[in-house]
Scaffold this active site. Structure first.
Site, PDB file in Angstrom:
ATOM      1  N   TYR A 189       0.834  -1.194   0.000  1.00  0.00           N
ATOM      2  CA  TYR A 189       0.000   0.000   0.000  1.00  0.00           C
ATOM      3  C   TYR A 189       0.879   1.257   0.000  1.00  0.00           C
ATOM      4  O   TYR A 189       0.657   2.194  -0.759  1.00  0.00           O
ATOM      5  CB  TYR A 189      -0.904  -0.020   1.232  1.00  0.00           C
ATOM      6  CG  TYR A 189      -1.749   1.219   1.405  1.00  0.00           C
ATOM      7  CD1 TYR A 189      -2.943   1.374   0.701  1.00  0.00           C
ATOM      8  CD2 TYR A 189      -1.351   2.244   2.268  1.00  0.00           C
ATOM      9  CE1 TYR A 189      -3.712   2.510   0.857  1.00  0.00           C
ATOM     10  CE2 TYR A 189      -2.118   3.381   2.424  1.00  0.00           C
ATOM     11  CZ  TYR A 189      -3.301   3.510   1.722  1.00  0.00           C
ATOM     12  OH  TYR A 189      -4.054   4.639   1.870  1.00  0.00           O
ATOM     13  N   LEU A 238       1.422  10.058   8.285  1.00  0.00           N
ATOM     14  CA  LEU A 238       2.870  10.290   8.350  1.00  0.00           C
ATOM     15  C   LEU A 238       3.523   9.984   7.016  1.00  0.00           C
ATOM     16  O   LEU A 238       3.105   9.053   6.314  1.00  0.00           O
ATOM     17  CB  LEU A 238       3.499   9.369   9.399  1.00  0.00           C
ATOM     18  CG  LEU A 238       3.203   9.672  10.859  1.00  0.00           C
ATOM     19  CD1 LEU A 238       3.659   8.510  11.738  1.00  0.00           C
ATOM     20  CD2 LEU A 238       3.898  10.958  11.283  1.00  0.00           C
ATOM     21  N   LYS A 259       6.146   2.435  16.030  1.00  0.00           N
ATOM     22  CA  LYS A 259       4.911   2.766  15.318  1.00  0.00           C
ATOM     23  C   LYS A 259       3.989   1.562  15.479  1.00  0.00           C
ATOM     24  O   LYS A 259       4.230   0.492  14.921  1.00  0.00           O
ATOM     25  CB  LYS A 259       5.196   3.030  13.841  1.00  0.00           C
ATOM     26  CG  LYS A 259       3.961   3.455  13.062  1.00  0.00           C
ATOM     27  CD  LYS A 259       4.330   3.890  11.656  1.00  0.00           C
ATOM     28  CE  LYS A 259       3.170   4.546  10.935  1.00  0.00           C
ATOM     29  NZ  LYS A 259       2.016   3.666  10.747  1.00  0.00           N
ATOM     30  N   LYS A 299       9.930  12.263  15.778  1.00  0.00           N
ATOM     31  CA  LYS A 299       9.244  13.557  15.848  1.00  0.00           C
ATOM     32  C   LYS A 299      10.221  14.606  16.365  1.00  0.00           C
ATOM     33  O   LYS A 299      10.933  14.335  17.352  1.00  0.00           O
ATOM     34  CB  LYS A 299       8.041  13.484  16.798  1.00  0.00           C
ATOM     35  CG  LYS A 299       6.976  12.499  16.328  1.00  0.00           C
ATOM     36  CD  LYS A 299       5.941  12.228  17.397  1.00  0.00           C
ATOM     37  CE  LYS A 299       5.091  11.038  16.980  1.00  0.00           C
ATOM     38  NZ  LYS A 299       4.218  10.563  18.036  1.00  0.00           N
ATOM     39  N   LYS A 334       9.850   2.867   8.262  1.00  0.00           N
ATOM     40  CA  LYS A 334       9.196   1.564   8.206  1.00  0.00           C
ATOM     41  C   LYS A 334      10.206   0.421   8.226  1.00  0.00           C
ATOM     42  O   LYS A 334      11.364   0.607   7.887  1.00  0.00           O
ATOM     43  CB  LYS A 334       8.374   1.467   6.903  1.00  0.00           C
ATOM     44  CG  LYS A 334       7.201   2.431   6.821  1.00  0.00           C
ATOM     45  CD  LYS A 334       6.202   2.121   7.899  1.00  0.00           C
ATOM     46  CE  LYS A 334       4.798   2.540   7.596  1.00  0.00           C
ATOM     47  NZ  LYS A 334       4.084   1.900   6.559  1.00  0.00           N
ATOM     48  N   CYS A 358     -12.339 -34.282  14.685  1.00  0.00           N
ATOM     49  CA  CYS A 358     -12.262 -35.736  14.755  1.00  0.00           C
ATOM     50  C   CYS A 358     -13.157 -36.172  15.908  1.00  0.00           C
ATOM     51  O   CYS A 358     -13.109 -35.598  16.991  1.00  0.00           O
ATOM     52  CB  CYS A 358     -10.825 -36.145  15.019  1.00  0.00           C
ATOM     53  SG  CYS A 358     -10.685 -37.838  15.587  1.00  0.00           S
TER      54      CYS A 358
HETATM   55  S1  IVH Z   1       2.233  10.159  15.222  1.00  0.00           S
HETATM   56  C1  IVH Z   1       0.887  13.825  13.260  1.00  0.00           C
HETATM   57  N1  IVH Z   1       3.127   8.077  16.528  1.00  0.00           N
HETATM   58  O1  IVH Z   1       0.446   5.749  12.285  1.00  0.00           O
HETATM   59  C2  IVH Z   1       1.459  12.555  13.653  1.00  0.00           C
HETATM   60  N2  IVH Z   1       1.513   7.740  14.847  1.00  0.00           N
HETATM   61  O2  IVH Z   1       0.805   6.490   9.470  1.00  0.00           O
HETATM   62  C3  IVH Z   1       0.454  11.552  13.784  1.00  0.00           C
HETATM   63  N3  IVH Z   1       0.805   5.428  14.601  1.00  0.00           N
HETATM   64  O3  IVH Z   1      -2.432   7.698  12.016  1.00  0.00           O
HETATM   65  C4  IVH Z   1       0.919  10.244  14.092  1.00  0.00           C
HETATM   66  N4  IVH Z   1       2.076   4.597  16.171  1.00  0.00           N
HETATM   67  O4  IVH Z   1      -2.460   5.857  13.741  1.00  0.00           O
HETATM   68  C5  IVH Z   1       2.316   8.527  15.572  1.00  0.00           C
HETATM   69  N5  IVH Z   1       3.956   6.301  17.778  1.00  0.00           N
HETATM   70  C6  IVH Z   1       3.154   6.761  16.829  1.00  0.00           C
HETATM   71  C7  IVH Z   1       2.312   5.927  16.109  1.00  0.00           C
HETATM   72  C8  IVH Z   1       1.505   6.440  15.118  1.00  0.00           C
HETATM   73  C9  IVH Z   1       1.166   4.331  15.260  1.00  0.00           C
HETATM   74  C10 IVH Z   1      -0.169   5.469  13.503  1.00  0.00           C
HETATM   75  C11 IVH Z   1      -1.223   6.513  13.692  1.00  0.00           C
HETATM   76  C12 IVH Z   1      -1.182   7.352  12.447  1.00  0.00           C
HETATM   77  C13 IVH Z   1      -0.452   6.472  11.491  1.00  0.00           C
HETATM   78  C14 IVH Z   1       0.277   7.281  10.468  1.00  0.00           C
END
Ligand code: IVH
Length: 700
Positions: free
Chosen positions: A43, A90, A125, A298, A322, A445
């Site tokens: 994706y 993201l 993530k 971040k 990723k 079974c």
């Molecule tokens: S930050 C503005 N931190 O990933 C920043 N997202 O691909 C917003 N996600 O919609 C996301 N773990 O659902 C952030 N540690 C993490 C995350 C995370 C999972 C998901 C989240 C977001 C998606 C973006």
């Protein structure tokens, strides 16, 4: 990816149109149905290609381009919630170079030199679904899914059932504070949920994320409450004040209010440290206990975040790094059927070994026969209508330490002679029938104790309270004796002293006394009632009541076994007699026929009967006070067990029911009888004390 540099406008426009459509379809499958049809990596690749094409051909960007949307649709089933601040997505980095470029981009934007300090938070993530929790005055007032980023679904009632989401935050919380984070399910909880669903013939989820999404988006919050969901806070949305000046400080404060922030969050300086963090988390991936698909970096300083702002659908101050795609293409060499402890048949794909996410995979679960037939239904990643055949080229996915799955078939590679797979209707281990109960996805079974795959379970059942009831021989001992080869079938319990007596007395955890006690307990159970003996065999559909009923009908074991063997041999008269017994139906007859039709069953039974004597069953008394009557036992019986009382009542021709109704003839009330006794009084049913019952029962 397509060769962008040599593309004509027309080709690029056509490709963009196709990408828009394809991405929209996957968004709908992922968010709308909780059932993605492609992997995340695939994706991401589509989205990546779309962005690259738009960068090269900016004049071709369409208003409906995927880059203009965050994804997702919103189901009509929930009330909509407009996000006060959009829930963003993201951008992605796939290697160290992408991470360095990200850091350079950020520095350029902020006019920082390469030497200026610039810290990032780094955290896993989570592969779940985003949730926004609005707290007002420290109280949870609303929970919303991401939806399309602007509008989400109101899932407040469901979110309140999640243990990690406090109803009230403790501490100095701003008047309005919207916490954002990820709802997910741990590997252990996911496995248990699926095992339960499989046992009950329910829907099996393809992966923990689908399970989390499916569980959160339930119309009945009781269902959500029964699903073990968790939540990690990773950010915020609409807030009246911020309790800190950095990402790390605010998140730590949120953690102090009672929410859970990922303990693996770390502050990193410079792209090398970020890449090292990524490698460290990837190494821990299999042991984290939940699915992650990368790490997120971040910019730590919130003033910097504000200056950086967002571009299209993602913040400039954050990026997801990723993990490499955990999907591989390989060949399905065979489909093996495994038999579980409770007799359920599970098809397993035997794959040509392939490396998936750094691990060599040669087995993958195929769930059940519908999955192979391509009618997997909801939550199953294989597209409807495509069956799996031995020889097929397939895609295999491994998510964390979840069992690998076959997620797609490449029909263009199917060998011409590939044949449709025929799921066996007999057990590959003991050849008893493997039956599929309506509404269940699994075949089982029916062999019970004769099935070697079910041996430990069969032994456990044999020694249990309502069967042979051997004291001191529980599941732990049975398993240990099985491991050592001392007890491989029920008959071996009775030869334990003769064959392994000495060894047991000196075995770790055992001694003269405990061994002697066990042998005495076994001796005590060399004579069993017909019902206990038959029930103890663990044949499917033969519970205690059925076993007792068959005993009453056939009287002694030899007659019963002869009759069952005749039924198995196709004797119509014997079958009719069996079917004629009140309470015996076709399923039971077929099961008994299949079990007693196996030579190995009869051999095992013969070996067991060398050691155990089966008492004749009591014939049903006719014309007594209880004959044809419905009796309910309630409260605690002091002089007899509930099971014994029930068996006695049945031997007197009574039907024993679990609840009181107008059809009840007698209620036997022990001490502390409650609602059933009250109901009996209201309905005017005859109530007997335990003494009355004992007296009447002994008189027949
Ligand atoms: S930050 C503005 N931190 O990933 C920043 N997202 O691909 C917003 N996600 O919609 C996301 N773990 O659902 C952030 N540690 C993490 C995350 C995370 C999972 C998901 C989240 C977001 C998606 C973006």
């Amino acid at each position: 990816m397509t060769d962008i540099e040599n593309m004509t406008d027309a080709k690029a426009a056509a490709r963009l149109k196709w990408l828009a459509m394809e991405i929209a379809l996957h968004d709908a499958a992922y968010h709308g149905d909780d059932a993605p049809t492609i992997s995340d990596a695939e994706y991401d690749e589509l989205r990546h290609e779309n962005l690259a094409l738009e960068e090269a051909f900016p004049h071709l960007i369409q208003p409906n381009s995927p880059s203009m949307r965050v994804g997702a649709g919103v189901s009509d089933a929930f009330a909509k919630v407009a996000h006060r601040l959009p829930m963003l997505s993201l951008g992605n980095a796939f290697d160290a170079e992408d991470v360095t470029e990200f850091d350079e981009r950020v520095r350029r934007f902020l006019s920082l030199s390469a030497d200026d300090p610039l810290a990032y938070t780094a955290e896993p993530k989570i592969d779940g679904l985003a949730l926004a929790l609005r707290y007002e005055g420290g109280k949870l007032v609303e929970a919303a899914t991401r939806g399309d980023g602007r509008t989400g679904e109101n899932v407040t009632t469901n979110a309140r059932t999640i243990a990690d989401i406090p109803e009230t935050l403790s501490g100095d919380v701003p008047e309005v504070f919207e916490v954002r984070g990820e709802v997910y399910m741990s590997h252990a909880d996911f496995a248990a949920l699926n095992a339960r669903a499989e046992a009950e013939g329910g829907k099996v989820f393809a992966n923990p994320r689908n399970a989390a999404a499916g569980s959160l988006r339930q119309l009945d919050s009781k269902i959500t409450a029964s699903r073990p969901l968790r939540f990690f806070a990773y950010g915020w949305g609409d807030v009246s004040a911020l309790p800190g000046e950095t990402q790390e400080a605010v998140l730590k404060t949120i953690g102090g209010w009672g929410l859970t922030v990922n303990p693996a969050m770390t502050l990193c300086e410079g792209p090398e440290a970020l890449v090292a963090y990524h490698a460290g988390i990837e190494a821990q991936r299999a042991t984290l206990g939940y699915d992650i698909d990368g790490v997120v970096y971040k910019v730590d300083r919130l003033d910097y975040q504000g200056r950086l702002g967002t571009v299209s659908r993602a913040p400039r101050w954050a990026i997801a790094h990723k993990f490499p795609a955990e999907v591989a293409t390989t060949v399905l060499d065979d489909i093996e059927i495994q038999v579980g402890r409770t007799g359920s048949l599970t098809p397993v794909a035997k794959l040509r070994p392939a490396t998936v996410g750094g691990v060599v995979v040669s087995n993958a679960t195929l769930h059940n026969e519908d999955y192979i037939a391509g009618i997997g239904g909801d939550g199953q990643p294989i597209r409807d209508g495509v069956d799996l055949r031995v020889g097929d080229t397939v895609q295999v996915r491994r998510a964390g330490d979840v069992i690998p799955q076959v997620i797609a078939v490449d029909l263009s590679m199917r060998p011409e002679n590939a044949e449709q797979f025929v799921f066996p209707d007999t057990c590959p281990q003991c050849h008893s029938a493997a039956e599929r109960v309506e509404g269940e996805a699994r075949r089982r079974c029916v062999g019970g104790m004769i099935c070697p795959a079910q041996a430990v379970e069969a032994l456990r059942h044999w020694v249990s309270r309502d069967a042979a009831d051997i004291e001191g021989l529980g599941i732990k001992q049975v398993e240990a004796f099985w491991q050592d080869g001392w007890v491989r079938e029920v008959a071996h319990i009775y030869t334990l002293e003769a064959n392994h007596g000495e060894a047991l007395r000196t075995r770790e955890g055992w001694g003269e006394k405990s061994a002697a006690n066990l042998f005495a307990a076994i001796e005590e159970r060399r004579i069993l009632s017909f019902a206990r003996f038959l029930y103890g065999l663990g044949i499917r559909h033969v519970g205690r009541t059925t076993a007792a009923m068959l005993g009453r009908a056939y009287g002694d074991w030899a007659s019963f076994e002869a009759a069952m063997t005749a039924v198995a041999g196709g004797d119509e008269g014997a079958r009719e007699t069996l079917l004629g017994i009140d309470g015996v139906g076709g399923v039971l007859v077929d099961t008994l026929a299949s079990v007693f039709g196996e030579a190995t069953t009869l051999d095992r039974l013969a070996r067991l009967r060398e050691h155990v004597t089966v008492e004749d069953a009591e014939a049903v008394a006719e014309g007594g006070v209880f004959s044809g009557k419905t009796v309910v036992f309630t409260g605690t019986l002091e002089r007899t067990s509930r099971a014994e009382a029930k068996a006695k009542a049945e031997s007197l021709g009574a039907k024993v029911a679990g609840s009181v109704s107008a059809k009840t003839d007698y209620v036997v009330a022990g001490t502390a009888a409650g609602s059933k006794l009250k109901k009996a009084e209201t309905l005017g049913v005859t109530i007997l004390s335990e003494d009355d019952w004992m007296k009447m029962a002994s008189e027949g």
